[in-house]
Design a protein around this motif. Structure first.
Motif, PDB file in Angstrom:
ATOM      1  N   GLU A  30       1.481  -0.661   7.642  1.00 41.23           N
ATOM      2  CA  GLU A  30       2.250  -1.492   6.707  1.00 41.23           C
ATOM      3  C   GLU A  30       1.334  -2.186   5.707  1.00 41.23           C
ATOM      4  OE1 GLU A  30       2.507  -1.523   9.995  1.00 41.23           O
ATOM      5  OE2 GLU A  30       4.475  -0.540  10.218  1.00 41.23           O
ATOM      6  N   LYS A  31       0.220  -2.752   6.207  1.00 39.71           N
ATOM      7  CA  LYS A  31      -0.715  -3.428   5.315  1.00 39.71           C
ATOM      8  C   LYS A  31      -1.355  -2.440   4.340  1.00 39.71           C
ATOM      9  CE  LYS A  31      -2.023  -7.369   8.230  1.00 39.71           C
ATOM     10  NZ  LYS A  31      -1.653  -8.401   7.247  1.00 39.71           N
ATOM     11  N   ALA A  32      -1.687  -1.256   4.810  1.00 34.84           N
ATOM     12  CA  ALA A  32      -2.278  -0.243   3.941  1.00 34.84           C
ATOM     13  C   ALA A  32      -1.299   0.174   2.849  1.00 34.84           C
ATOM     14  CB  ALA A  32      -2.697   0.970   4.768  1.00 34.84           C
ATOM     15  N   LYS A  33      -0.045   0.375   3.243  1.00 28.68           N
ATOM     16  CA  LYS A  33       0.987   0.762   2.268  1.00 28.68           C
ATOM     17  C   LYS A  33       1.195  -0.343   1.234  1.00 28.68           C
ATOM     18  CE  LYS A  33       5.821   2.296   2.045  1.00 28.68           C
ATOM     19  NZ  LYS A  33       7.052   2.581   2.854  1.00 28.68           N
ATOM     20  N   ALA A  34       1.216  -1.610   1.694  1.00 35.61           N
ATOM     21  CA  ALA A  34       1.415  -2.740   0.785  1.00 35.61           C
ATOM     22  C   ALA A  34       0.234  -2.861  -0.188  1.00 35.61           C
ATOM     23  CB  ALA A  34       1.562  -4.030   1.576  1.00 35.61           C
ATOM     24  N   ALA A  35      -0.981  -2.596   0.297  1.00 36.15           N
ATOM     25  CA  ALA A  35      -2.158  -2.676  -0.568  1.00 36.15           C
ATOM     26  C   ALA A  35      -2.094  -1.613  -1.657  1.00 36.15           C
ATOM     27  CB  ALA A  35      -3.431  -2.512   0.259  1.00 36.15           C
ATOM     28  N   LYS A  36      -1.685  -0.403  -1.297  1.00 33.59           N
ATOM     29  CA  LYS A  36      -1.577   0.650  -2.310  1.00 33.59           C
ATOM     30  C   LYS A  36      -0.469   0.324  -3.308  1.00 33.59           C
ATOM     31  CE  LYS A  36      -1.421   5.610  -3.085  1.00 33.59           C
ATOM     32  NZ  LYS A  36      -1.495   6.970  -2.492  1.00 33.59           N
ATOM     33  N   ALA A  37       0.627  -0.256  -2.820  1.00 33.00           N
ATOM     34  CA  ALA A  37       1.713  -0.655  -3.723  1.00 33.00           C
ATOM     35  C   ALA A  37       1.234  -1.721  -4.705  1.00 33.00           C
ATOM     36  CB  ALA A  37       2.897  -1.173  -2.912  1.00 33.00           C
ATOM     37  N   ARG A  38       0.378  -2.633  -4.219  1.00 33.94           N
ATOM     38  CA  ARG A  38      -0.167  -3.668  -5.092  1.00 33.94           C
ATOM     39  C   ARG A  38      -1.014  -3.037  -6.197  1.00 33.94           C
ATOM     40  NH1 ARG A  38      -3.174  -6.246  -1.569  1.00 33.94           N
ATOM     41  NH2 ARG A  38      -1.424  -7.464  -0.765  1.00 33.94           N
ATOM     42  N   ILE A  39      -1.780  -2.023  -5.841  1.00 36.71           N
ATOM     43  CA  ILE A  39      -2.578  -1.310  -6.841  1.00 36.71           C
ATOM     44  C   ILE A  39      -1.658  -0.631  -7.854  1.00 36.71           C
ATOM     45  CG2 ILE A  39      -4.217   0.573  -7.208  1.00 36.71           C
ATOM     46  CD1 ILE A  39      -5.302  -0.054  -4.356  1.00 36.71           C
ATOM     47  N   GLY A  40      -0.574  -0.037  -7.366  1.00 36.01           N
ATOM     48  CA  GLY A  40       0.384   0.615  -8.263  1.00 36.01           C
ATOM     49  C   GLY A  40       0.958  -0.359  -9.283  1.00 36.01           C
ATOM     50  N   LYS A  41       1.274  -1.570  -8.832  1.00 32.45           N
ATOM     51  CA  LYS A  41       1.809  -2.586  -9.752  1.00 32.45           C
ATOM     52  C   LYS A  41       0.759  -3.002 -10.774  1.00 32.45           C
ATOM     53  CE  LYS A  41       5.196  -4.579  -6.542  1.00 32.45           C
ATOM     54  NZ  LYS A  41       5.567  -5.778  -5.742  1.00 32.45           N
ATOM     55  N   SER A  42      -0.490  -3.111 -10.327  1.00 33.49           N
ATOM     56  CA  SER A  42      -1.563  -3.473 -11.246  1.00 33.49           C
ATOM     57  C   SER A  42      -1.753  -2.404 -12.313  1.00 33.49           C
ATOM     58  CB  SER A  42      -2.873  -3.676 -10.469  1.00 33.49           C
ATOM     59  OG  SER A  42      -3.958  -3.906 -11.338  1.00 33.49           O
ATOM     60  N   LEU A  43      -1.708  -1.152 -11.907  1.00 38.25           N
ATOM     61  CA  LEU A  43      -1.849  -0.052 -12.859  1.00 38.25           C
ATOM     62  C   LEU A  43      -0.672  -0.024 -13.829  1.00 38.25           C
ATOM     63  CD1 LEU A  43      -3.105   2.693 -10.370  1.00 38.25           C
ATOM     64  CD2 LEU A  43      -4.452   1.590 -12.172  1.00 38.25           C
ATOM     65  N   SER A  44       0.523  -0.332 -13.335  1.00 42.22           N
ATOM     66  CA  SER A  44       1.713  -0.359 -14.199  1.00 42.22           C
ATOM     67  C   SER A  44       1.582  -1.446 -15.265  1.00 42.22           C
ATOM     68  CB  SER A  44       2.974  -0.593 -13.368  1.00 42.22           C
ATOM     69  OG  SER A  44       3.220   0.502 -12.507  1.00 42.22           O
ATOM     70  N   ARG A  45       1.031  -2.583 -14.883  1.00 45.64           N
ATOM     71  CA  ARG A  45       0.818  -3.650 -15.869  1.00 45.64           C
ATOM     72  C   ARG A  45      -0.160  -3.188 -16.948  1.00 45.64           C
ATOM     73  NH1 ARG A  45       1.014  -6.932 -11.158  1.00 45.64           N
ATOM     74  NH2 ARG A  45      -1.272  -6.982 -11.021  1.00 45.64           N
ATOM     75  N   SER A  46      -1.185  -2.436 -16.543  1.00 41.89           N
ATOM     76  CA  SER A  46      -2.146  -1.918 -17.520  1.00 41.89           C
ATOM     77  C   SER A  46      -1.478  -0.942 -18.474  1.00 41.89           C
ATOM     78  CB  SER A  46      -3.318  -1.233 -16.799  1.00 41.89           C
ATOM     79  OG  SER A  46      -4.070  -2.160 -16.055  1.00 41.89           O
ATOM     80  N   VAL A  47      -0.563  -0.137 -17.949  1.00 39.98           N
ATOM     81  CA  VAL A  47       0.194   0.799 -18.794  1.00 39.98           C
ATOM     82  C   VAL A  47       1.067   0.032 -19.770  1.00 39.98           C
ATOM     83  CG1 VAL A  47       1.988   2.586 -18.823  1.00 39.98           C
ATOM     84  CG2 VAL A  47       0.160   2.660 -17.098  1.00 39.98           C
TER      85      VAL A  47
END
Length: 601
Positions: free
Chosen positions: A353-370
């Motif tokens: 769960e923590k690993a999945k949440a960490a990757k999701a956090r990265i996804g949100k960060s990348l989306s903000r950059s986009v």
């Protein structure tokens, strides 16, 4: 208690004399003349008076060229300034601002002469930032009319003015110069009389620590300066700033501070004395910590201490894949940095769960950059695809570099390094992101301490350019070379430092923060006054109390304790006020209250 002062009525101080026409005096003249004051500039040197007029002419000409003044306004400004070489020219002044050399004997002589020249109601202000205003006042025939008026260099640009009262100063004199400062477009802060006042009282201790760090050969001058610029967002590194201020001036200020505080942190580093006595006083001499193109130049030129391009490092090890241990903000940010740079990344957390949440956090960060146009949608998708989230460190079996970013707890980190030692292949580089713990203690938890190194990223990792590269006495040369090469690929600026508490940035930053807390604790200055002084007078992006609340008071206290244990210096002992707030659960923004109240998130 120091407080910012604003919204005051118009000042009656219409004619102002400025005694001492060096860089600061010339700048003050410009500020006064452009604000409509009649200005009398006085210096014993005709060359200095000529330079001050030339500087004003050049500055106002630039203002016209940029559309900030009309030709008529420029002519009016120049007409309001008269220069002389005799103090008697100050006879009709309502206010005299003395910015003579930072010598008590010189300033005392100026004030005694002025006593016999100016009118009884004239206010006498000293621009000192190191000497006792009270002593100057006590030796004057009109102590109630003597105060400090400390501008910052360059005076036309810097907003802060410290208004310094002694126990003898009349409130009316303070009010009059405060009103004037407001009319000049400055932010006046009222302070008591002690060496350094607020801004320099905090700044010079930090500069002294940096000089001592350089003198100890702990880090190069370039790495110390880069660390503080990139790690703290400061406009200049401390050694470059010492050269700008003047090494001799800094030594004088520190001597005055030490005479009062007896705090070893204020005892001038011996290198300041050595440079001063050799005439290597900084930019004004053409050489200080750095070498300049000429006396007075701001252009740094290469010298014997300048790192050579392509300084030989042994070849580094090949790194194609990276493991990041942890699931918090720092671990996620570091994983994003490596994936953006093209590395295959394994992100391992304690649970799926923590690993999945960490990757999701990265996804949100990348989306903000986009969304901000910094990254294409395709590049963001490819970056996220390079990251494999897992709940087992066994998946680090094939990584070339393992980066630990778990809790700042030595026992936790040592346990993790024991695990990495077992699962990572021979030759893999093992790095810790610790900001305060001994890297060698992590290394000794493995059977291959030569493969262990520190890589201290700064938060937020995707945005911050600095990485402190921390070698232990056991780190292999090719491991050091590997990390330097990796930093270049991920577009970070590496600075080399040894394995001691605080490395570069925290070892310089946290004593400064601790000293700010002591100022409040001693009721010398308010939170707002100190934060304003450091932002307006020091060019800091955040005041110390803003920063403490962001970092977390518990984190700050832990780092202070580590520094105190390591260096055994009483001046590094955490301020009791910090300990009391942490004990009360007031940890900063994350709890809604630290030094200030915050909205809970």
């Amino acid at each position: 208690m120091a407080t910012p002062l604003r919204d005051t009525p118009a000042s009656p101080l219409k004619t102002v004399a400025v005694v001492g026409l060096g860089t600061m005096g010339a700048g003050i003249i410009e500020v006064l003349a452009r604000a409509g004051r009649e200005v009398v500039g006085i210096d014993v040197s005709e060359a200095a008076t000529a330079r001050s007029v030339a500087a004003l002419e050049a500055s106002t000409a630039r203002a016209v060229a940029r559309g900030r003044l009309t030709e008529q306004e420029r002519a009016d400004v120049l007409d309001r300034v008269r220069t002389h070489t005799d103090l008697t020219a100050a006879a009709d002044a309502d206010l005299v601002i003395e910015v003579a050399p930072e010598s008590y004997d010189i300033k005392h002589r100026v004030f005694r002469e002025l006593d016999g020249i100016v009118r009884p109601q004239t206010i006498l202000a000293t621009g000192t930032n190191a000497l006792s205003v009270t002593r100057l006042a006590a030796d004057s025939a009109r102590p109630e009319r003597v105060l400090g008026l400390h501008f910052f260099n360059p005076a036309p640009a810097m907003k802060l003015v410290e208004v310094v009262s002694s126990v003898l100063t009349s409130p009316q004199a303070v009010a009059a110069v405060t009103d004037l400062a407001v009319e000049l477009g400055k932010e006046p802060v009222a302070v008591g009389d002690r060496p350094g006042f607020v801004a320099d009282g905090l700044l010079f201790g930090y500069l002294n620590q940096a000089a001592a760090m350089y003198e100890a050969k702990y880090a190069s001058r370039e790495d110390i300066d880069a660390a503080m610029r990139l790690g703290c967002g400061l406009p200049m590194g401390p050694l470059a700033l010492l050269d700008l201020i003047g090494v001799d001036t800094a030594r004088t200020v520190l001597e005055a501070m030490y005479a009062e505080s007896r705090d070893r942190l204020h005892a001038p580093a011996p290198v300041l004395k050595q440079l001063s006595e050799a005439g290597l006083t900084g930019r004004k001499a053409g050489r200080g910590f750095y070498t300049y193109a000429s006396a007075g130049s701001d252009t740094v030129v290469r010298d014997a201490l300048t790192p050579q391009d392509g300084d030989a490092l042994v070849p580094g090890r090949t790194v194609g894949s990276v493991g990041v241990a942890g699931s918090g903000t720092m671990a996620s940010g570091i994983a994003e940095v490596f994936a953006k740079a093209g590395y295959q990344v394994v992100l391992a957390a304690r649970s799926a769960e923590k690993a999945k949440a960490a990757k999701a956090r990265i996804g949100k960060s990348l989306s903000r950059s986009v969304d901000k146009g910094r990254l294409s949608a395709e590049a963001a998708a490819q970056t996220l695809d390079r990251i494999t989230a897992t709940d087992t460190y066994d998946d680090f079996a094939d990584v070339d570099l393992a980066v630990e970013a778990v809790a700042e707890d030595l026992a936790v980190k040592q346990q993790l390094f024991g695990t990495l030692d077992k699962v990572c292949k021979p030759g893999a580089v093992l790095a810790t992101t610790t900001s305060s713990l001994p890297v060698v203690a992590c290394a000794r938890a493995t059977s291959r301490p030569e493969d262990v190194i520190g890589m201290h990223f700064f938060n937020p990792a995707p945005a911050m350019k600095l990485v402190e590269v921390v070698r232990t006495v056991l780190t292999a040369d090719d491991v050091h070379a590997t990390v330097r090469e990796v930093c270049a690929r991920i577009r970070k600026h590496p600075v080399d430092c040894g394995d001691r508490a605080g490395f570069i940035v925290n070892a310089l930053l946290f004593p400064y923060l601790n000293n700010a807390i002591k100022m409040v604790q001693e009721h010398y200055a308010s939170l707002d006054a100190i934060d304003a002084a450091m932002k307006l007078g020091g060019g800091y992006p955040m005041g110390p109390f803003e920063l403490l609340d962001v970092v977390g008071l518990d984190v700050s206290l832990a780092i202070e304790k580590v520094l105190h244990r390591e260096f055994r210096d009483p001046g590094l002992a955490p301020a009791p006020l910090l300990e009391h707030l942490v004990a009360a659960g007031c940890l900063g923004r994350k709890t809604g209250r630290g030094f200030r109240e915050h909205a809970r998130r």
